[in-house]
Design a protein around this motif. Structure first.
Motif, PDB file in Angstrom:
ATOM      1  N   UNK A   1      14.459  -6.827  -3.359  1.00 32.51           N
ATOM      2  CA  UNK A   1      15.683  -7.060  -2.752  1.00 32.51           C
ATOM      3  C   UNK A   1      15.614  -6.755  -1.376  1.00 32.51           C
ATOM      4  N   UNK A   2      15.976  -7.292  -0.467  1.00 31.30           N
ATOM      5  CA  UNK A   2      15.928  -7.048   0.956  1.00 31.30           C
ATOM      6  C   UNK A   2      17.375  -6.480   1.545  1.00 31.30           C
ATOM      7  N   UNK A   3      17.513  -5.575   1.982  1.00 33.95           N
ATOM      8  CA  UNK A   3      18.825  -4.819   2.363  1.00 33.95           C
ATOM      9  C   UNK A   3      18.664  -4.987   3.969  1.00 33.95           C
ATOM     10  N   UNK A   4      17.694  -4.980   4.482  1.00 36.66           N
ATOM     11  CA  UNK A   4      18.132  -5.408   5.928  1.00 36.66           C
ATOM     12  C   UNK A   4      16.536  -5.841   6.754  1.00 36.66           C
ATOM     13  N   UNK A   5      16.830  -6.860   7.508  1.00 44.53           N
ATOM     14  CA  UNK A   5      15.630  -7.410   8.138  1.00 44.53           C
ATOM     15  C   UNK A   5      15.267  -8.411   7.421  1.00 44.53           C
ATOM     16  N   UNK A   6      14.091  -8.980   7.984  1.00 41.47           N
ATOM     17  CA  UNK A   6      13.268 -10.088   7.257  1.00 41.47           C
ATOM     18  C   UNK A   6      12.896  -9.791   5.810  1.00 41.47           C
ATOM     19  N   UNK A   7      12.608 -10.738   4.928  1.00 41.84           N
ATOM     20  CA  UNK A   7      12.110 -10.726   3.797  1.00 41.84           C
ATOM     21  C   UNK A   7      10.612 -10.286   3.813  1.00 41.84           C
ATOM     22  N   UNK A   8      10.321  -9.252   2.756  1.00 38.35           N
ATOM     23  CA  UNK A   8       8.951  -8.662   3.019  1.00 38.35           C
ATOM     24  C   UNK A   8       7.772  -9.721   2.567  1.00 38.35           C
ATOM     25  N   UNK A   9       8.121 -10.999   2.006  1.00 39.77           N
ATOM     26  CA  UNK A   9       7.198 -11.947   1.719  1.00 39.77           C
ATOM     27  C   UNK A   9       6.767 -12.614   3.168  1.00 39.77           C
ATOM     28  N   UNK A  10       7.472 -12.511   4.212  1.00 35.69           N
ATOM     29  CA  UNK A  10       7.342 -13.019   5.329  1.00 35.69           C
ATOM     30  C   UNK A  10       6.402 -12.531   6.396  1.00 35.69           C
ATOM     31  N   UNK A  11       5.885 -11.115   5.983  1.00 34.28           N
ATOM     32  CA  UNK A  11       5.150 -10.323   6.651  1.00 34.28           C
ATOM     33  C   UNK A  11       4.189  -9.582   5.910  1.00 34.28           C
ATOM     34  N   UNK A  12       4.490  -9.655   4.568  1.00 37.18           N
ATOM     35  CA  UNK A  12       3.300  -8.760   3.682  1.00 37.18           C
ATOM     36  C   UNK A  12       2.881  -9.581   2.526  1.00 37.18           C
ATOM     37  N   UNK A  13       1.387  -9.596   2.258  1.00 36.09           N
ATOM     38  CA  UNK A  13       0.954 -10.206   1.070  1.00 36.09           C
ATOM     39  C   UNK A  13       1.561  -9.749  -0.142  1.00 36.09           C
ATOM     40  N   UNK A  14       1.473 -10.428  -1.095  1.00 30.49           N
ATOM     41  CA  UNK A  14       1.917  -9.923  -2.571  1.00 30.49           C
ATOM     42  C   UNK A  14       0.485  -9.045  -3.017  1.00 30.49           C
ATOM     43  N   UNK A  15       0.825  -8.091  -3.740  1.00 31.23           N
ATOM     44  CA  UNK A  15      -0.148  -7.233  -4.453  1.00 31.23           C
ATOM     45  C   UNK A  15      -0.532  -7.827  -5.678  1.00 31.23           C
ATOM     46  N   UNK A  16      -1.883  -8.229  -5.990  1.00 31.08           N
ATOM     47  CA  UNK A  16      -2.085  -8.892  -7.275  1.00 31.08           C
ATOM     48  C   UNK A  16      -2.050  -7.738  -8.391  1.00 31.08           C
ATOM     49  N   UNK A  17      -1.487  -8.597  -9.662  1.00 32.05           N
ATOM     50  CA  UNK A  17      -1.240  -7.648 -10.697  1.00 32.05           C
ATOM     51  C   UNK A  17      -2.420  -6.779 -11.123  1.00 32.05           C
ATOM     52  N   UNK A  18      -3.594  -6.991 -10.948  1.00 33.51           N
ATOM     53  CA  UNK A  18      -4.526  -6.309 -11.608  1.00 33.51           C
ATOM     54  C   UNK A  18      -4.954  -5.009 -10.577  1.00 33.51           C
ATOM     55  N   UNK A  19      -4.565  -5.337  -9.258  1.00 31.78           N
ATOM     56  CA  UNK A  19      -4.605  -4.076  -8.365  1.00 31.78           C
ATOM     57  C   UNK A  19      -3.534  -3.149  -8.899  1.00 31.78           C
ATOM     58  N   UNK A  20      -2.309  -3.605  -9.261  1.00 28.51           N
ATOM     59  CA  UNK A  20      -1.345  -2.613  -9.415  1.00 28.51           C
ATOM     60  C   UNK A  20      -1.774  -1.951 -10.750  1.00 28.51           C
ATOM     61  N   UNK A  21      -2.145  -2.600 -11.817  1.00 32.60           N
ATOM     62  CA  UNK A  21      -2.588  -2.098 -13.104  1.00 32.60           C
ATOM     63  C   UNK A  21      -3.741  -0.974 -12.993  1.00 32.60           C
ATOM     64  N   UNK A  22      -4.589  -1.310 -12.002  1.00 28.50           N
ATOM     65  CA  UNK A  22      -5.753  -0.456 -11.790  1.00 28.50           C
ATOM     66  C   UNK A  22      -4.940   0.881 -11.091  1.00 28.50           C
ATOM     67  N   UNK A  23      -4.308   0.742 -10.225  1.00 31.23           N
ATOM     68  CA  UNK A  23      -3.592   1.834  -9.411  1.00 31.23           C
ATOM     69  C   UNK A  23      -2.764   2.555 -10.419  1.00 31.23           C
ATOM     70  N   UNK A  24      -2.243   2.130 -11.405  1.00 27.98           N
ATOM     71  CA  UNK A  24      -1.342   2.836 -12.590  1.00 27.98           C
ATOM     72  C   UNK A  24      -2.372   3.503 -13.604  1.00 27.98           C
ATOM     73  N   UNK A  25      -3.370   2.898 -13.837  1.00 27.38           N
ATOM     74  CA  UNK A  25      -4.540   3.584 -14.703  1.00 27.38           C
ATOM     75  C   UNK A  25      -5.118   4.896 -14.029  1.00 27.38           C
ATOM     76  N   UNK A  26      -5.100   4.729 -12.567  1.00 26.47           N
ATOM     77  CA  UNK A  26      -5.635   6.048 -11.987  1.00 26.47           C
ATOM     78  C   UNK A  26      -4.608   6.934 -11.853  1.00 26.47           C
ATOM     79  N   UNK A  27      -3.424   6.501 -11.508  1.00 25.16           N
ATOM     80  CA  UNK A  27      -2.354   7.531 -11.062  1.00 25.16           C
ATOM     81  C   UNK A  27      -1.872   8.312 -12.202  1.00 25.16           C
ATOM     82  N   UNK A  28      -1.654   7.374 -13.392  1.00 25.99           N
ATOM     83  CA  UNK A  28      -1.080   7.845 -14.555  1.00 25.99           C
ATOM     84  C   UNK A  28      -1.312   9.208 -15.076  1.00 25.99           C
ATOM     85  N   UNK A  29      -2.582   9.417 -15.143  1.00 25.37           N
ATOM     86  CA  UNK A  29      -3.246  10.789 -15.631  1.00 25.37           C
ATOM     87  C   UNK A  29      -2.744  11.831 -14.690  1.00 25.37           C
TER      88      UNK A  29
END
Length: 129
Positions: A1-29
């Protein structure tokens, strides 16, 4: 949800699900130890609630590779973790909008349940690795 300014999709790439999953597997413990570096969940109710919300949100992100809100993560956890955890999750859901108050202690028994929930979530994570 954009509160102010341009939508993030106009200047940032989406983070692939596998990278999110890997980050959570590392950070959760490391979550509970990491929290203890800046807040005492045993003394401050807000911190105890934050820990439960973060556990739910991180595990759901690990499960499906998507980013979810804290509120929807609690709803998902209520459906996913079963009735044993419902009292803790419902209490956090009911109290989640309470403001920061360093003088407000967590409800009796909730800190021990939070640590037990963290271990249960980590066990599920390890079962899926």
């Amino acid at each position: 949800m954009t509160l102010f300014g341009p939508k993030p999709t106009t200047f940032a790439a989406a983070v692939p699900g596998e990278r999110l999953r890997a980050a959570m597997a590392q950070q959760h413990p490391e979550l509970m130890d990491g929290l203890s570096a800046w807040i005492d969940i045993g003394k401050i109710a807000w911190g105890q609630r934050y820990a439960v919300e973060a556990l739910c949100r991180m595990f759901w992100t690990y499960s499906d590779g998507q980013i979810h809100s804290k509120a929807s993560s609690l709803d998902w956890a209520l459906q996913t973790f079963g009735p044993d955890w419902a009292p803790l999750l419902q209490r956090v859901k009911a109290d989640r909008t309470r403001p920061w108050n360093p003088g407000e202690p967590p409800p009796p028994g909730s800190v021990g349940l939070t640590h037990k929930f963290a271990r249960a979530v980590l066990a599920r994570l390890n079962d899926n690795l």
